[in-house]
Design an enzyme around this catalytic site. Sequence first.
Site, PDB file in Angstrom:
ATOM      1  N   ASP A 165      49.130 -35.185   8.185  1.00  0.00           N
ATOM      2  CA  ASP A 165      50.103 -35.688   9.959  1.00  0.00           C
ATOM      3  C   ASP A 165      48.566 -35.436  10.795  1.00  0.00           C
ATOM      4  OD1 ASP A 165      50.980 -34.516  11.737  1.00  0.00           O
ATOM      5  OD2 ASP A 165      52.271 -33.090  10.847  1.00  0.00           O
TER       6      ASP A 165
ATOM      7  N   ASN B 230      52.253 -45.450  24.126  1.00  0.00           N
ATOM      8  CA  ASN B 230      52.600 -46.323  25.334  1.00  0.00           C
ATOM      9  C   ASN B 230      52.275 -46.443  26.465  1.00  0.00           C
ATOM     10  OD1 ASN B 230      54.240 -45.664  26.881  1.00  0.00           O
ATOM     11  ND2 ASN B 230      55.802 -44.472  24.884  1.00  0.00           N
TER      12      ASN B 230
ATOM     13  N   GLY C 262      57.268 -40.993  16.953  1.00  0.00           N
ATOM     14  CA  GLY C 262      56.314 -41.397  16.258  1.00  0.00           C
ATOM     15  C   GLY C 262      55.023 -40.348  15.596  1.00  0.00           C
ATOM     16  N   VAL C 263      54.030 -40.514  15.994  1.00  0.00           N
ATOM     17  CA  VAL C 263      52.698 -39.844  16.200  1.00  0.00           C
ATOM     18  C   VAL C 263      52.547 -39.048  17.952  1.00  0.00           C
ATOM     19  CG1 VAL C 263      50.953 -41.967  16.043  1.00  0.00           C
ATOM     20  CG2 VAL C 263      50.016 -39.876  15.860  1.00  0.00           C
ATOM     21  N   ASP C 264      52.969 -39.722  18.462  1.00  0.00           N
ATOM     22  CA  ASP C 264      52.881 -39.836  19.971  1.00  0.00           C
ATOM     23  C   ASP C 264      53.977 -38.366  19.642  1.00  0.00           C
ATOM     24  OD1 ASP C 264      52.358 -39.798  22.948  1.00  0.00           O
ATOM     25  OD2 ASP C 264      53.637 -41.563  22.626  1.00  0.00           O
TER      26      ASP C 264
ATOM     27  N   GLY D 239      53.966 -48.765  13.017  1.00  0.00           N
ATOM     28  CA  GLY D 239      55.743 -47.502  13.188  1.00  0.00           C
ATOM     29  C   GLY D 239      56.240 -48.359  14.329  1.00  0.00           C
TER      30      GLY D 239
END
Length: 191
Positions: free
Chosen positions: A19, A33, A41-43, A134
Site C-alpha cells: 500500500d 485526476n 483507488g490510490v487517490d 486501475g
Amino acid sequence: MVRDEFEVGKAKIRLVKGDITEIETEAIVNAANSSLMGGGGVDGAIHRKGGPKILEECRKLRQTAYPSGLPTGQAVMTSGGNLKASKVIHTVGPVWRGGSRSEAELLADAYVNSLGLAVENGLRSIAFPSISTGAYGYPIKEACRVALKTVKGFLETKNHVAVVVFVLFSESDLAVYRRAASEIFKMDIHS
Ligand code: AR6
C-alpha cells in the site's frame, strides 16, 4: 531467483507489493485526476490517510496555477500531511482509449514530470503506483513497460534520484512488473 531490485548507474529501482500510503520514501506519487479533488483507488487512499492538509493544498493549486485543472501528464507537489512520506506528487495519467490517442506518451510524461519535480525539490527517493492501470483502464502489461522504460531512461540521464520504488497493489500486478523488468533490464528471473 526473482529479482525485485534493478540498478541504473548508482540509482536503484525496486518493485514491492503493498500500500503506497505506508511507504517511507521522501515522496509518493498519487494517480490523481485533473480536478485534484480526490477520488477512488490510490487517490482516495492517499487523501484518507494523509488527511485534509493535502486537499487544502490541492485546492490552493486549483485556485492559483490550475484553475481549469491539472492537464494529463503534468504533475504538482503538496506536503504529505499525516503520511510517512513528506511530499505527495500528484500526477494525472491518461484514460485508456485503445492506444492511439497518445496514451503511451502521456503516461511517460506523468512519470517524467513527477521525477522532474522530485529532482527540482532535492528529493532522493520516490514511490510510484501503477498509474492509469486501475479506473483509467490502461492495460497493465503495456503500462508497466512504459513506466519501467521511462524511469530507467530518466535515471540514466539524471542521477539525482537515488531510489525509485514501484508499489504494486496485488501479487499479479507485481508479477507483471517483475516479468517486464527482467526483460527490460536483461535479467534472467530463473537464474
Ligand atoms: N497503494 C498502491 N496501489 C494502489 C492503492 C494503494 N493504496 N490503491 C489502489 N492501487 P487507480 P488510475 C492501485 O484507479 O487508473 C481515481 O479515482 C490499483 O490497484 O487508483 O490512474 C482518481 O481520482 C491500480 O493498480 O488510478 C482518478 O479519477 C493502480 O493503483 C482515477 O482513479 C492505479 O489505479 C485514476 O485512475
